[in-house]
Design a protein around this motif. Structure first.
Motif, short mmCIF file in Angstrom:
data_model
loop_
_atom_site.label_atom_id
_atom_site.label_comp_id
_atom_site.label_asym_id
_atom_site.label_seq_id
_atom_site.Cartn_x
_atom_site.Cartn_y
_atom_site.Cartn_z
N THR A 174 -33.31 39.90 31.42
CA THR A 174 -32.66 40.24 32.69
C THR A 174 -33.54 41.14 33.53
N GLY A 175 -34.26 42.05 32.88
CA GLY A 175 -35.19 42.89 33.63
C GLY A 175 -36.22 42.06 34.36
N GLY A 176 -36.73 41.02 33.70
CA GLY A 176 -37.68 40.13 34.35
C GLY A 176 -37.06 39.34 35.48
N LEU A 177 -35.85 38.82 35.24
CA LEU A 177 -35.17 38.04 36.27
C LEU A 177 -34.90 38.87 37.52
N VAL A 178 -34.35 40.05 37.34
CA VAL A 178 -34.02 40.90 38.50
C VAL A 178 -35.29 41.38 39.19
N SER A 179 -36.36 41.58 38.44
CA SER A 179 -37.63 41.95 39.08
C SER A 179 -38.12 40.84 40.00
N VAL A 180 -37.99 39.60 39.55
CA VAL A 180 -38.37 38.47 40.40
C VAL A 180 -37.48 38.42 41.63
N ILE A 181 -36.19 38.62 41.45
CA ILE A 181 -35.26 38.58 42.57
C ILE A 181 -35.57 39.67 43.58
N LEU A 182 -35.76 40.90 43.11
CA LEU A 182 -36.04 42.00 44.03
C LEU A 182 -37.38 41.82 44.74
N GLY A 183 -38.30 41.12 44.09
CA GLY A 183 -39.61 40.91 44.70
C GLY A 183 -39.66 39.78 45.71
N THR A 184 -38.64 38.89 45.69
CA THR A 184 -38.65 37.75 46.61
C THR A 184 -37.48 37.75 47.57
N TYR A 200 -38.03 31.11 36.97
CA TYR A 200 -37.94 32.13 35.92
C TYR A 200 -36.80 31.80 34.95
N ILE A 201 -35.64 31.41 35.47
CA ILE A 201 -34.51 31.10 34.61
C ILE A 201 -34.86 29.97 33.64
N ALA A 202 -35.52 28.93 34.16
CA ALA A 202 -35.90 27.81 33.31
C ALA A 202 -36.92 28.24 32.25
N LEU A 203 -37.93 29.00 32.65
CA LEU A 203 -38.97 29.41 31.72
C LEU A 203 -38.43 30.35 30.65
N ALA A 204 -37.54 31.27 31.04
CA ALA A 204 -36.95 32.17 30.05
C ALA A 204 -36.17 31.38 29.02
N GLY A 205 -35.42 30.37 29.47
CA GLY A 205 -34.65 29.57 28.53
C GLY A 205 -35.50 28.76 27.59
N LEU A 206 -36.63 28.29 28.08
CA LEU A 206 -37.49 27.43 27.26
C LEU A 206 -38.01 28.14 26.01
N TRP A 207 -38.22 29.46 26.12
CA TRP A 207 -38.77 30.13 24.93
C TRP A 207 -37.78 31.06 24.25
N THR A 265 -30.05 33.06 26.40
CA THR A 265 -30.57 33.40 27.73
C THR A 265 -29.50 33.35 28.81
N SER A 266 -28.51 34.21 28.66
CA SER A 266 -27.47 34.31 29.68
C SER A 266 -27.97 35.05 30.91
N MET A 267 -28.39 36.31 30.72
CA MET A 267 -28.87 37.17 31.80
C MET A 267 -27.83 37.34 32.90
N ASN A 268 -26.57 37.06 32.58
CA ASN A 268 -25.53 36.98 33.61
C ASN A 268 -24.16 37.17 32.96
N PRO A 269 -23.49 38.31 33.19
CA PRO A 269 -22.16 38.51 32.60
C PRO A 269 -21.14 37.45 32.99
N ALA A 270 -21.24 36.90 34.21
CA ALA A 270 -20.29 35.87 34.63
C ALA A 270 -20.51 34.58 33.86
N ARG A 271 -21.77 34.23 33.64
CA ARG A 271 -22.07 33.00 32.89
C ARG A 271 -21.49 33.06 31.49
N SER A 272 -21.48 34.25 30.89
CA SER A 272 -20.93 34.41 29.54
C SER A 272 -19.41 34.60 29.56
#
Length: 273
Positions: free
Chosen positions: A163-173, A191-198, A205-212
């Motif tokens: 999630t730290g990586g995801l939000v960093s990408v979001i804040l940067g773009t 990023y979401i796709a790549l995080a899930g792949l590994w 790889t939720s990274m999202n309280p709503a998704r869970s």
């Protein structure tokens, strides 16, 4: 040069301004309280789309009908599409951790966070009710759970980092508190796709309280749900701290137009709104 020869160029410029307006929106409209219902509907719809792909993909993978790669790439592509489709309306947060991060950074008012979170949880619930109607209560409705052989604490640490990586990408773009434009859509969706792949075998790889939340509520399985609330919020807070070090404090004029690559923002002509 005659007036007739100028007309095609003028029309092209007008269409270009309109397309820019559709992609990036108008900061005044994003903050207009009269358009609050429109923004909340966008969050419900966008989160519905995301959780339908994420939980539905997880469910079908558990049934052996699609590959793990397909299951984790689908939500990334869905987020990409949602940002392009509705980022100019609500910012396409689609994630309580993202709304929290934007508010913590000073780019989004705290009083708007509860409405966004309720909309996101509602969208996630509706998506899982749809999956329940189609498939029945099977395979935990695609819930995010620690993978076989992994403990909750391992999933917790993984979700913090992811999630730290995801939000960093979001804040940067992002443009202030809006995920908008092609760059943001590609960055966040990729990023979401790549995080899930590994990392999907470890934590889902939720990274999202709503998704869970959606699968847990509708399916009735709250196993380790605390991981998928606490870890994304901690990861989001860490990302905000990193963004402050990298770019300074949020809430300024530059943050509002970061995604467009411009330092000024020109709204669309009144007749195009």
């Amino acid at each position: 040069m005659t007036a007739d020869k100028q007309t095609p160029l003028a029309m092209h410029e007008e269409r270009a301004r309109y397309r820019t307006y559709l992609a990036f929106g108008d900061p005044d409209e994003f903050g207009d309280p009269r358009l609050g219902p429109r923004r909340l509907f966008a969050e419900v719809l966008g989160t519905f789309m995301l959780v339908l792909a994420a939980a539905g993909g997880g469910l079908l993978h558990a049934r052996g009908e699609i590959s793990l790669a397909a299951a984790v790439v689908a939500p990334g592509l869905t987020v990409l599409a949602a940002i392009l489709a509705m980022g100019a309306v609500s910012g396409a947060h689609l994630n309580p951790a993202v709304s929290f991060a934007f508010a913590l950074r000073g780019d989004f008012p705290w009083w708007r966070v509860p409405g966004y979170v309720v909309g996101q949880l509602l969208g996630a619930t509706l998506a899982c009710l749809f999956l329940l109607a189609v498939f029945g209560n099977v395979e935990h409705l695609g819930a995010t759970l620690p993978g076989p052989g992994y403990h909750a604490w391992q999933a917790f640490l993984m979700e913090i980092v992811l999630t730290g990586g995801l939000v960093s990408v979001i804040l940067g773009t992002a443009s202030k508190a809006q995920n908008v434009g092609t760059i943001g859509a590609l960055g966040v969706g990729g990023y979401i796709a790549l995080a899930g792949l590994w990392a999907a075998p470890v934590s889902g790889t939720s990274m999202n309280p709503a998704r869970s939340f959606g699968p847990a509520l509708v399916g009735g399985d709250w196993t380790a749900y605390w991981v998928y609330v606490a870890a994304p919020l901690i990861g989001a807070a860490i990302a905000v701290g990193a963004a402050t070090i990298l770019r300074g404090h949020g809430g300024d004029a530059t943050a509002r137009t970061a995604a467009s690559g411009a330092l000024t923002s020109e709204p669309a002509p009144d007749r195009l709104r």
